[in-house]
Structure formats: structure tokens, C-alpha cells
Scaffold this active site. Structure first.
Site, PDB file in Angstrom:
ATOM      1  N   GLU A 166      -6.410  -1.796   2.256  1.00  0.00           N
ATOM      2  CA  GLU A 166      -5.344  -1.071   1.559  1.00  0.00           C
ATOM      3  C   GLU A 166      -5.818   0.359   1.448  1.00  0.00           C
ATOM      4  O   GLU A 166      -6.709   0.680   0.659  1.00  0.00           O
ATOM      5  CB  GLU A 166      -5.077  -1.686   0.176  1.00  0.00           C
ATOM      6  CG  GLU A 166      -3.723  -1.273  -0.403  1.00  0.00           C
ATOM      7  CD  GLU A 166      -3.814  -0.091  -1.332  1.00  0.00           C
ATOM      8  OE1 GLU A 166      -3.463   1.021  -0.872  1.00  0.00           O
ATOM      9  OE2 GLU A 166      -4.209  -0.253  -2.483  1.00  0.00           O
ATOM     10  N   CYS A 175      -2.040   5.648  -4.746  1.00  0.00           N
ATOM     11  CA  CYS A 175      -1.768   5.489  -3.313  1.00  0.00           C
ATOM     12  C   CYS A 175      -0.305   5.196  -3.047  1.00  0.00           C
ATOM     13  O   CYS A 175       0.194   5.472  -1.951  1.00  0.00           O
ATOM     14  CB  CYS A 175      -2.649   4.391  -2.722  1.00  0.00           C
ATOM     15  SG  CYS A 175      -2.468   2.787  -3.514  1.00  0.00           S
TER      16      CYS A 175
END
Length: 498
Positions: free
Chosen positions: A243, A277
Site C-alpha cells: 500500500e 495517502c
């Protein structure tokens, strides 16, 4: 101006964790060596067998008790997060509450998702019974980030544990205390075996974990570091789930609720000092509502301020080196013709970055192309949503995204090249435990959360069991000569039609 917070540096075999708002030392931790990491993985091997042996019910019971400890001690946990990240306590509580929700969901649903399930055998194999179940991998290594040191690593740890694995966890060197708090709380509930272990240190320690013989690595961090981890893992064919970064867009259609869209933009761009993010970094707005939308964003941004006091909406930039990236992206945008309606280069000091709203920024500017990971947002005018989709998808990333539209939300969401999209609310997918979380392109691959997250940390095991002897035996050198033409006729009947 205050002194720049130094990057934690090793002193002998330890390093200090610092409060980014004050530079106060909040803890001292070991720099674990490669030998110590390998020893932890070996201990985890035996613990994994014991943990798997508890079965779904036994593991669920322990995970639910762990969840209870985190919930009852929530103020302690939030203070640990604030001490090492500088974020407000309310933000620390938000990420912790979401993580608790995920523990509950994974514990409750692991058996249903991973347990034995029957599969169709087809006519040719009608004498067989077919099942598939998901078995634990064994030992999972988790390398966590500093920006959400509870929510993000637990998105891997929780699901790996629920699937029956042991976990060796390396938190960021900026938030080792939060990692230790979580591991210590788990050890109170599971004292028998080292099912969840902590290792601390820098990149070398994380690299040692990748090469220590774990059965999978779950990494959250920058795309550049993710590539290095993949390269190292390839030497041992260790699978990884990555990720990584994002440059997440927000689309505003002509019929959008502009107040809600502006509020989502401001919160998505500036909360947690923009260190998210899946936060909003780019907004593409229909030309007919562009001016009104920009005015609302500017007005709402005036109420947002970085600081360490209780009234501040967000805290310092946790990693000092990121301040230079934020300054560079703002400066590049302005030099290339962009305008800072709020903030600008001068809004970034040596500890805090105040909000910056940029317009008229070229699409090839760093502020549009590269992840800023700071409290900035670019807003661009588009003629229609087709242009918005085209520009939103013109990125190497593909993590989160947001759409504001009263009539076309689902359609527009389906056209975005992203792992996740929220419609008419910011980042809502992150709070729904049943939804998978992850990206495409340089945002990474694999999924945590939801059924996909449970399966990410398990391996499918297929079993075929003969229930009775078939009238036509195909898997034998002694099958009758008439068997092959009979099979050919049967296959033609079943599959030969146009």
C-alpha cells in the site's frame, strides 16, 4: 522559529523517538539486528502453529478481548499517538476507533470467509465432491507507517491474525512507541505464545524482516521503498502486499452539493497535516460551479490552522524531510503560473505547514503529478466530467478518489482508475470494514480489510473427494477403448453449440 526536528538516529544499539512538536524524547528503543529479527521469526513459527490450533472461535475470542482492551484504554492509546506524531487527540481517536471496528469485523467474519466451502464439480466429475478452504500462511511480516500508526498497520495485523497467522511487526522509526503499546496490549490477552511480536529500528531492520523467511510481507509506505521491498522479497519468492503512495482526485459535478464538496476537500486535503495517502490532493471542478466552489474552499480554509495547541485543527509535519517536498511543490506550482489563494511557500516553516490552496496549476507541475503528502490542494476547472475523468486518471497512482454528484456519482466512480472511491462524502470507504483497501499502479497491489483482506493472508486449499466410482474411468491406462469417443460426444453436446 523553532529548531528542525532531527531524524531519529541510532546511539549504539538504541534510538530515541521524538515528539515532532517539541523534540522531547518520548521513548528509547532497540535497533534490532538481522540476527534478532530472524530469531523473532523463528519464535513466531511455533506460535503460529499454536495460534492456528485455537481455531476460528478461539482466535475470535482473543481478538475481541484485545479490542476491548484498546477500547477501554483509548485515551492512553491516543496520547501515545499524539506524543509521536503530534496530531490532535481527536484525530488519534478517529483512527483508533476505525481500527477497533476492523478488529471486530475480522474476528466475527473470518470463519465465514475462510472456512470450508463446497464447489460445483461439473458433469464430467459428478462423482466427486469439491471443497475449498483458506489456510494460514504461517508468519506474516508487517512494516507499518508513521502517519496513521494505529489504523494502517492494524489493517494488516488484524486480518493476518484472524486468518490464523503469527505476526512480526516493525513500526516506523517515528512511531515505535505506538507499536509497542499495541503489541503489549495484545500480549496481555495472548500471554501463552509470541503470536504478535515487535521489532524496532530503521530501514535495515525492515530489510532484515523481508529476508528472514516470513511467508508474506505487508508494507505501507512510499512507492520508492515499496519497490525496494519487492526487489528484496523476490530473492526468496516472498509474496508482498504493497500500500504505497497516492495523488488522489476529487471530482465536483455541476449538480454537486458545493458546501459538502468544499468541506470534504478542506478536510481531505488538510487533516493530519495532509499526511494521508488517501487524502484529497487534486480537485477537478465543472466550469459552471468552479468559482463558487473555489470561494467556498477558500472561506472554509481560513478556519483551519496547524499547531500544537488544543484549538489547532492539525499538528506538525511528522517527518521533517517532507517539509522540503511541500515547499518545492508549492514553489514549482507558483513559478509555473499557479496562484496560491491561501498559503504559499511562506506558509511552510521548519515544523508546521499551514494550508495552501492552489489554482491555475499546469497539469505537469509537481504539485499535480507527484504525491505532496502535505496540507496542499490544487483546484482545476474542467469543461465537463469527461475532462475531469481524463485528468484524474492521468496519473501513475491509483489509490483513493472522491466524487460529488447528485445524479452521476456511481457512473463517475466506475470510470475512475482507483482502488477505492467515495461518493458525496470524504474517504468513507476507509471506515467500512467489509470493503477492501488498496490501489493500482504505483499505489501498490493486494488488499487489506474485508473478505479480500482475510484471503490476502491465507492460501486456498482445494480438496476433491470421490463419492462413488464413475461409470467411465478416464484417469487410468486401463480405461475402455469406448471411453474416449463417449467423452468426445459428451463434451460436444455440452460445449459445442454456437
Amino acid at each position: 522559529m523553532t529548531a528542525v526536528q532531527p531524524k531519529p538516529t541510532p546511539v549504539g544499539e538504541t534510538f530515541d523517538s521524538l515528539n515532532p512538536a517539541t523534540d522531547e524524547v518520548v521513548g528509547t528503543y532497540a535497533v534490532h539486528t538481522a540476527d534478532e529479527v530472524r530469531a523473532a521469526v523463528e519464535r513466531a513459527r511455533g506460535a503460529a502453529l499454536w495460534w492456528e490450533g485455537l481455531g476460528y472461535a478461539g482466535r475470535a475470542e482473543r481478538l475481541q478481548r484485545w479490542k476491548g482492551v484498546l477500547t477501554r484504554r483509548l485515551p492512553q492509546l491516543c496520547q501515545a499517538v499524539r506524543d509521536e506524531t503530534g496530531k490532535p487527540l481527536r484525530d488519534a481517536q478517529l483512527e483508533s476507533v476505525l481500527a477497533i471496528e476492523h478488529i471486530s469485523w475480522a474476528a466475527k467474519h473470518a470463519r465465514k470467509v475462510l472456512g470450508r466451502q463446497r464447489r460445483s464439480t461439473g458433469l464430467l466429475m459428478a462423482n466427486q465432491a469439491a471443497t475449498v478452504e483458506y489456510r494460514p500462511l504461517g508468519v506474516v511480516g508487517v512494516i507499518g507507517p508513521w502517519n496513521y500508526p494505529v489504523y494502517t498497520p492494524l489493517g494488516s495485523i488484524t486480518y493476518a491474525l484472524a486468518a490464523g497467522n503469527a505476526v512480526v511487526f516493525k513500526p516506523s522509526e517515528y512511531t515505535p512507541g505506538v507499536g509497542k503499546w499495541l503489541v503489549d496490549a495484545f500480549a496481555e490477552i495472548v500471554p501463552e505464545q509470541p503470536v504478535l511480536q515487535l521489532i524496532t529500528g530503521f530501514g535495515e531492520t525492515g530489510g532484515a524482516l523481508v529476508g528472514a523467511g516470513v511467508d508474506k510481507i505487508a508494507f505501507t509506505g512510499s512507492t520508492a521503498t515499496g519497490k525496494k521491498i519487492m526487489a528484496a522479497a523476490a530473492n526468496t519468492l516472498t509474496p508482498v502486499v504493497i500500500e504505497a503512495g497516492g495523488k488522489d482526485p476529487l471530482l465536483v459535478d455541476v449538480d454537486a452539493d458545493l458546501d459538502a464538496a468544499a468541506d470534504a476537500t478542506v478536510w481531505g486535503a488538510f487533516s493530519n497535516s495532509g499526511q494521508t495517502c488517501i487524502g484529497v490532493e487534486r480537485a477537478y471542478v465543472h466550469e459552471r460551479v468552479y468559482d463558487d466552489f473555489v470561494a467556498k474552499v477558500v472561506e472554509k480554509t481560513k478556519d483551519v490552522r496547524a499547531g500544537s495547541d488544543a484549538a489547532a485543527q492539525y499538528g506538525p509535519v511528522t517527518m521533517p524531510s517532507q517539509l522540503g517536498v511541500i515547499r518545492r511543490h508549492i514553489a514549482d506550482a507558483v513559478e509555473r503560473g499557479g496562484k496560491a489563494l491561501v498559503g504559499g511557500v511562506d506558509s511552510v516553516d521548519d515544523r508546521y505547514a499551514q494550508p495552501t490552496v492552489l489554482v491555475d496549476v499546469p497539469e505537469d507541475a509537481e504539485a499535480v503529478r507527484e504525491e505532496t503528502f502535505g496540507p496542499t490542494v490544487t483546484i482545476a476547472k474542467v469543461r465537463d466530467m469527461d475532462e475531469a475523468i481524463e485528468k484524474a486518471n492521468a496519473t501513475k497512482y491509483g489509490l483513493g478518489s472522491t466524487v460529488f454528484s447528485k445524479t452521476r456519482g456511481v457512473e463517475l466512480a466506475s470510470r475512475l482508475r482507483a482502488g477505492m472511491t467515495s461518493i458525496n462524502a470524504p474517504l468513507s470507504f476507509a471506515g467500512i470494514a467489509s470493503l477492501p483497501f488498496g490501489g493500482v499502479g504505483e499505489s501498490g497491489f493486494g488488499r487489506i480489510h474485508g473478505p479480500e483482506g482475510l484471503r490476502e493472508f491465507s492460501r486456498p486449499k482445494a480438496v476433491a473427494r470421490q463419492r462413488f466410482t464413475a461409470p467411465i474411468t478416464l484417469t487410468s491406462f486401463h480405461r475402455r477403448a469406448s471411453a474416449d469417443p463417449m467423452v468426445a460426444r459428451l463434451v460436444t453436446f455440452l460445449h459445442g453449440k454456437r
